[in-house]
Write an enzyme that holds these catalytic residues in place. Sequence first.
Site, PDB file in Angstrom:
ATOM      1  NE  ARG A  50      -2.798   0.485   3.458  1.00  0.00           N
ATOM      2  CZ  ARG A  50      -2.106   0.697   4.590  1.00  0.00           C
ATOM      3  NH1 ARG A  50      -1.362   1.781   4.730  1.00  0.00           N
ATOM      4  NH2 ARG A  50      -2.148  -0.174   5.565  1.00  0.00           N
ATOM      5  CE1 TYR A 103     -18.240  11.462 -14.432  1.00  0.00           C
ATOM      6  CE2 TYR A 103     -16.861  11.482 -12.482  1.00  0.00           C
ATOM      7  CZ  TYR A 103     -17.744  10.830 -13.311  1.00  0.00           C
ATOM      8  OH  TYR A 103     -18.143   9.552 -13.018  1.00  0.00           O
ATOM      9  CG  ASP A 174     -10.080  16.571 -14.085  1.00  0.00           C
ATOM     10  OD1 ASP A 174      -9.431  16.017 -14.991  1.00  0.00           O
ATOM     11  OD2 ASP A 174     -11.002  16.009 -13.460  1.00  0.00           O
ATOM     12  CE  LYS A 199     -12.938   8.745 -17.321  1.00  0.00           C
ATOM     13  NZ  LYS A 199     -13.797   7.635 -16.950  1.00  0.00           N
TER      14      LYS A 199
HETATM   15  O1  P1T Z   1     -13.950   7.439 -13.097  1.00  0.00           O
HETATM   16  P1  P1T Z   1     -12.744   7.890 -12.342  1.00  0.00           P
HETATM   17  O2  P1T Z   1     -11.480   7.249 -12.795  1.00  0.00           O
HETATM   18  O3  P1T Z   1     -12.916   7.822 -10.865  1.00  0.00           O
HETATM   19  O4  P1T Z   1     -12.502   9.448 -12.719  1.00  0.00           O
HETATM   20  C1  P1T Z   1     -13.387  10.454 -12.383  1.00  0.00           C
HETATM   21  C2  P1T Z   1     -13.278  11.595 -13.368  1.00  0.00           C
HETATM   22  C3  P1T Z   1     -12.527  12.717 -13.044  1.00  0.00           C
HETATM   23  N1  P1T Z   1     -12.383  13.759 -13.885  1.00  0.00           N
HETATM   24  C4  P1T Z   1     -12.961  13.748 -15.096  1.00  0.00           C
HETATM   25  C5  P1T Z   1     -12.796  14.930 -16.009  1.00  0.00           C
HETATM   26  C6  P1T Z   1     -13.726  12.647 -15.516  1.00  0.00           C
HETATM   27  O5  P1T Z   1     -14.274  12.677 -16.733  1.00  0.00           O
HETATM   28  C7  P1T Z   1     -13.898  11.545 -14.633  1.00  0.00           C
HETATM   29  C8  P1T Z   1     -14.725  10.363 -14.991  1.00  0.00           C
HETATM   30  N2  P1T Z   1     -15.590  10.583 -16.074  1.00  0.00           N
HETATM   31  C9  P1T Z   1     -16.468   9.667 -16.590  1.00  0.00           C
HETATM   32  C10 P1T Z   1     -16.617   8.415 -16.126  1.00  0.00           C
HETATM   33  C11 P1T Z   1     -17.282  10.155 -17.720  1.00  0.00           C
HETATM   34  O6  P1T Z   1     -17.906   9.372 -18.445  1.00  0.00           O
HETATM   35  O7  P1T Z   1     -17.284  11.387 -17.929  1.00  0.00           O
END
Ligand code: P1T
Length: 382
Positions: A50, A103, A174, A199
Amino acid sequence: MRFVTKAIHVGEEPDLREGSSGDVAVPIHLSTTFARKDVEKPTGGYEYSRTSNPARDALEKKLAALENAEFGLAFASGMAAESTLLLSLLKSGDHVVACDDLYGGTRRLFRDVLQNFVEFTYVDARNPENVKKAIQGNTKLFWMETPTNPLMRLCDIEAIAKIAKKKNIVTVIDNTFMTPCFQKPLDFGADVVVHSTTKYLGGHSDVVGGAIMLSNETLYKKIKFNQNAVGAVPSPFDCFLVVRGIKTLRLRMERHDENARALARYLESHPKVKKVYYPGLPSHPQHELAKKQMSAFGGMLSFEIKGTAEDAKAFLGRVKIFALAESLGGVESLIEHPALMTHASIPEGERKRIGITDTLIRVSVGTEDIEDLLGDLEQALG
Ligand code: P1T
């Protein structure tokens, strides 16, 4: 080293010492604990997985290098990165100014989890003056997406970071949509970059992850402490997948960008499309800012289909190559309805106020052959 060379090599220099295997790709150590010779200190630098492990170290070094940052930290998801960051930088009674188009999951974290001890003000950050006007005596953080999810609005990173610096406010960007391939917020004065590595960095829709990159050592130490103390860390295999994805980031991003430009132009001229949101189009109101702080325009776009919510749903039912799915940034094209899917957790009134209508459609343009993508939209638009 330049960007692609860093993406391929940083964190993965083969270990050519006597007795080591000289792996060219980072090895996955699944051991949760690491034996030591001396009770006082770990022998190979690792004690418990961890806290750190070799695959995460490789990923964190690579993440930092890509954003021109001193430090990188990897997390189990984008949301894990965001919550650990906010827990590390804020205390009860602090205030955050955030852009209003975010988001949906980030909005939900702010509203339903953190609202009890931190105050949030949402502004239209396309105008830096709105951000400035929202500052209070207890403002500690600016939280911005650029481009925003899903309306592809930009904020001027340099202008906002300048406002923040004067007041000792930390600017967080972000950078999930652009990735450091096309935009490096720290170079424009931001303090911290966050990513959903689920992503484009992962790139193949097969791993959930998050990241934080920054150069301020004091902030880094706080977040690093909480990364271990809170424990929202990625597995070694997850780290391996993100490391592997990053090696082809530039190749994929160039193709995402090329395909998205072509689709944006096509949609803009289609009689059944009311409006296209893509910063690469000269019609985008912030096209000049996009050219200033981004080196290309990326693979995300949104558009308004003419007609009603029912027309939007019927269109989404007709696409064949585009998968009707949440998320973005993989090689396969995805399409979705933000009001019913990714941004459904935002109350209807607020969604409408921001501009997330029931006829808004968001596209993550993949790397397929453009003729097939154009053909699929053509038959689905009818
Ligand atoms: O899904 P996760 O890895 O926890 O990430 C969250 C997140 C943070 N910032 C942005 C700009 C994002 O687009 C996302 C996650 N977004 C999607 C799942 C979506 O479909 O827009």
